[in-house]
Design an enzyme around this catalytic site. Structure first.
Site, short mmCIF file in Angstrom:
data_model
loop_
_atom_site.label_atom_id
_atom_site.label_comp_id
_atom_site.label_asym_id
_atom_site.label_seq_id
_atom_site.Cartn_x
_atom_site.Cartn_y
_atom_site.Cartn_z
N LYS A 29 0.83 -1.21 0.00
CA LYS A 29 0.00 0.00 0.00
C LYS A 29 0.86 1.25 0.00
O LYS A 29 0.66 2.17 -0.79
CB LYS A 29 -0.89 0.01 1.23
CG LYS A 29 -1.41 1.39 1.64
CD LYS A 29 -2.25 1.38 2.85
CE LYS A 29 -1.79 2.18 4.02
NZ LYS A 29 -1.46 3.53 4.02
N ASN A 30 1.89 1.29 0.89
CA ASN A 30 2.64 2.54 1.05
C ASN A 30 3.62 2.81 -0.08
O ASN A 30 4.13 3.91 -0.23
CB ASN A 30 3.31 2.58 2.42
CG ASN A 30 2.27 2.76 3.52
OD1 ASN A 30 1.12 3.14 3.25
ND2 ASN A 30 2.63 2.46 4.76
N CYS B 158 -4.69 8.40 8.78
CA CYS B 158 -5.02 7.86 10.10
C CYS B 158 -4.81 8.93 11.17
O CYS B 158 -3.80 9.62 11.19
CB CYS B 158 -4.13 6.67 10.42
SG CYS B 158 -4.49 5.27 9.38
N ARG C 180 -3.67 10.37 3.49
CA ARG C 180 -2.38 10.99 3.83
C ARG C 180 -1.57 11.27 2.57
O ARG C 180 -0.95 12.30 2.45
CB ARG C 180 -1.60 10.02 4.74
CG ARG C 180 -0.31 10.60 5.25
CD ARG C 180 -0.55 11.35 6.52
NE ARG C 180 0.54 12.19 6.93
CZ ARG C 180 0.33 13.40 7.48
NH1 ARG C 180 -0.89 13.85 7.62
NH2 ARG C 180 1.34 14.13 7.88
N ASP D 241 3.82 0.40 12.12
CA ASP D 241 2.54 -0.03 11.55
C ASP D 241 2.19 -1.45 11.95
O ASP D 241 1.15 -1.97 11.55
CB ASP D 241 2.56 0.10 10.02
CG ASP D 241 2.66 1.55 9.59
OD1 ASP D 241 3.00 1.81 8.43
OD2 ASP D 241 2.43 2.43 10.45
N ARG E 128 -9.04 0.58 3.69
CA ARG E 128 -8.12 1.51 3.03
C ARG E 128 -6.80 0.82 2.71
O ARG E 128 -6.10 1.19 1.78
CB ARG E 128 -7.84 2.71 3.94
CG ARG E 128 -8.95 3.71 4.06
CD ARG E 128 -8.48 4.92 4.81
NE ARG E 128 -7.18 5.36 4.33
CZ ARG E 128 -6.37 6.12 5.04
NH1 ARG E 128 -6.71 6.51 6.25
NH2 ARG E 128 -5.20 6.50 4.56
N ARG F 48 0.26 15.18 13.05
CA ARG F 48 1.10 14.67 11.96
C ARG F 48 1.61 15.86 11.14
O ARG F 48 1.08 16.19 10.11
CB ARG F 48 0.31 13.68 11.11
CG ARG F 48 -0.12 12.45 11.88
CD ARG F 48 -0.87 11.45 11.02
NE ARG F 48 0.03 10.72 10.10
CZ ARG F 48 -0.40 9.71 9.32
NH1 ARG F 48 -1.68 9.38 9.31
NH2 ARG F 48 0.46 9.09 8.53
N PRO F 49 2.67 16.54 11.63
CA PRO F 49 3.15 17.75 10.97
C PRO F 49 3.75 17.46 9.59
O PRO F 49 4.04 16.30 9.28
CB PRO F 49 4.24 18.26 11.91
CG PRO F 49 4.68 17.06 12.67
CD PRO F 49 3.48 16.16 12.77
N ILE F 50 3.93 18.50 8.78
CA ILE F 50 4.57 18.32 7.47
C ILE F 50 5.74 19.29 7.30
O ILE F 50 6.14 19.60 6.18
CB ILE F 50 3.55 18.48 6.31
CG1 ILE F 50 2.98 19.90 6.26
CG2 ILE F 50 2.44 17.45 6.41
CD1 ILE F 50 2.23 20.17 4.95
N ASP F 51 6.31 19.74 8.42
CA ASP F 51 7.40 20.72 8.35
C ASP F 51 8.62 20.20 7.58
O ASP F 51 9.31 20.98 6.90
CB ASP F 51 7.81 21.15 9.75
CG ASP F 51 8.25 19.96 10.61
OD1 ASP F 51 7.44 19.02 10.75
OD2 ASP F 51 9.38 19.95 11.09
N GLN F 52 8.89 18.91 7.64
CA GLN F 52 10.05 18.38 6.92
C GLN F 52 9.80 18.32 5.41
O GLN F 52 10.73 18.46 4.62
CB GLN F 52 10.40 16.98 7.45
CG GLN F 52 10.81 16.99 8.93
CD GLN F 52 11.99 17.91 9.21
OE1 GLN F 52 13.08 17.73 8.64
NE2 GLN F 52 11.77 18.92 10.04
#
Ligand code: EPZ
Length: 438
Positions: A22-23, A120, A96, A310, A403, A125-129
């Site tokens: 999936k990922n 999820c 996501r 996971d 999902r 769940r930051p996205i700064d990176q």
């Protein structure tokens, strides 16, 4: 509302095939947006996240042709749109991986506009990176009102060097996608090393990119002007395989999982062997056996090649019935990933969560109950708990499970589990209040 009804206590026997990862799929499908030509993807998992992303690409003008259940041909040559139309916002907010469209649109068009991602819900769940990395490639990124707007200063990204402050699968993927067609050389340090990172790099290279070092902690990319079409077969899903391995550990039996890469499962296999579970590795299969008593153990999740986060809920579900005390420590996410513990307690589990660790006192057997799938992997943990419990377990909110798991009910039934999917109307307030009065 769809629910799973499970009658527990039946050991699992037989063989099933593991689906595509999936990922990897949710990274490769957005990356195909960068390719001028036909991308043929094989071993694609048949799950709702894949369907959602293929639908989004279709809406953007891609030609999407399903060849069979696990093979699709995508042609994004004529895609012109660098921003998601309003009709798509509900879809991109659901998953996501929608934020990979930023890296792909920036790499293809030099501009991108999409919603903030979903996914999820187990805490912040930051996205700064992601922002740090794409900015290092010359993107100007603005976030407002739940949207992300990104523009490459001179119309095309330029290679750069970025050191990730946190090992992030998503940021590694997003920057890798964007850098594939940036002008010049990009070096990304302290990157994630998961199997799906390597799979994406192999996909990009088969489409003409020049990505080296995936699977190590430094990835070097020499940008190319254009990516051409080609064929690519996705790797099998490490977490799907691990989920079935832990199910056998929980309920007993002997199961062969085909279409796996044992190397990707090493950490899971090692942990299960500590718990008195037999794991035999072949070239492309593993054989799991458990007929003696489970042993307790401790688990700490870490970025790959450590024990996968996971697999954390599934492992906790197994350890509920391992005699003695086991400790599961979450080393990647905050303790929001333990929300499912309250559901396991409804089944008689003896677990206390303190900060980043769950302390599990093994009980003789869990008892069937009605429980919720709090998120994708928590939902899988509920299924595992139901399979090993005495009596009937009803799992609600299974939309989360679907999902990320292809035909989980069919695969467990093929192994002898007593599990069915029913469609029951949602309980209304009146039902609930009626029940209180009654
Ligand atoms: C991916 O999420 C997976 N999702 C998750 O799997 C998985 O749990 C996670 O990687 C870790 O392996 C997909 O691939 C679609 P991260 P992602 O960026 O990319 C922090 C599943 O069950 N961080 O590796 O969102 C973050 O808060 C799903 O299949 C920042 O601080 O995870 C976390 O603590 C659930 N800033 C850590 O890094 C950032 O910009 C790891 O997050 C990004 C992340």
């Amino acid at each position: 509302m769809e629910k799973y009804v499970i009658r527990g206590g039946k050991p699992l026997h037989g063989e099933i095939e593991i689906s595509g990862a999936k990922n990897a799929a949710v990274a490769i499908i957005p990356a195909a947006l960068m390719v001028r030509g036909v991308c043929r993807l094989e071993n694609l998992p048949e799950i709702s996240d894949t369907d959602t992303l293929l639908h989004i690409l279709t809406y953007l003008g891609a030609d999407v042709r399903m060849i069979n259940r696990s093979t699709v041909e995508l042609d994004c040559t004529h895609v012109q749109m660098d921003s998601l139309p309003e009709e798509m916002w509900n879809m991109t907010r659901k998953i996501r991986a929608s934020y990979y469209l930023i890296g792909a649109m920036l790499g293809r068009f030099g501009r991108a506009r999409t919603t903030m991602p979903g996914g999820c819900n187990f805490g912040v769940r930051p996205i700064d990176q992601h922002i740090k990395g794409l900015t290092a490639l010359g993107a100007d990124i603005r976030m407002a009102g739940g949207f992300i707007n990104a523009t490459a200063s001179d119309g095309r990204l330029k290679g750069g060097t970025v050191y990730l402050d946190k090992v992030s699968v998503g940021a590694t993927i997003n920057i890798m996608i964007a850098a594939a067609t940036a002008e010049g050389r990009t070096v990304i340090e302290n990157v994630a090393r998961e199997p799906h990172i390597v799979d994406l790099a192999n996909f990009l290279n088969s489409m003409g990119a020049d990505v080296r070092g995936a699977g190590t902690d430094v990835i070097k990319i020499r940008g190319v002007r254009e990516l051409h079409g080609g064929s690519y077969t996705l790797i099998p899903d490490q977490i799907e395989a691990g989920t079935y391995m832990t199910a056998v550990a929980a309920v007993g039996g002997a199961v062969r999982l085909s279409n796996v890469i044992p190397k990707h499962l090493e950490c899971i296999s090692t942990k299960l062997r500590e718990m008195n579970v037999e794991v035999e590795e072949g070239d492309d299969y593993v054989l799991i056996r458990r007929d003696g008593p489970l042993h307790h153990t401790n688990v700490k999740t870490k970025p790959y090649p450590g024990f996968p986060t996971d697999m954390q809920p599934q492992m906790t579900a197994v350890l509920c019935c391992a005699p003695g005390v086991s400790v599961v420590t979450e080393g990647v996410w905050n303790n929001g990933r333990f929300k499912y513990v309250a559901e396991l307690k409804k089944m008689g589990a003896n677990i206390e969560v303190d900060d980043q660790s769950a302390f599990i006192q093994g009980v003789e057997q869990l008892t069937g109950a009605t429980v919720k799938a709090c998120d994708l992997r928590a939902g899988a943990a509920m299924v595992i708990a139901g399979l090993s419990a005495q009596g009937v377990t009803k799992v609600e909110d299974v939309v989360y499970i679907e999902r990320g798991y292809q035909d989980i009910v069919g695969k467990f039934r093929a192994l002898g589990a007593d599990i069915t999917c029913i469609d029951e109307p949602e309980e209304t307030e009146a039902d609930l209040s009626g029940r209180k009065i009654g």
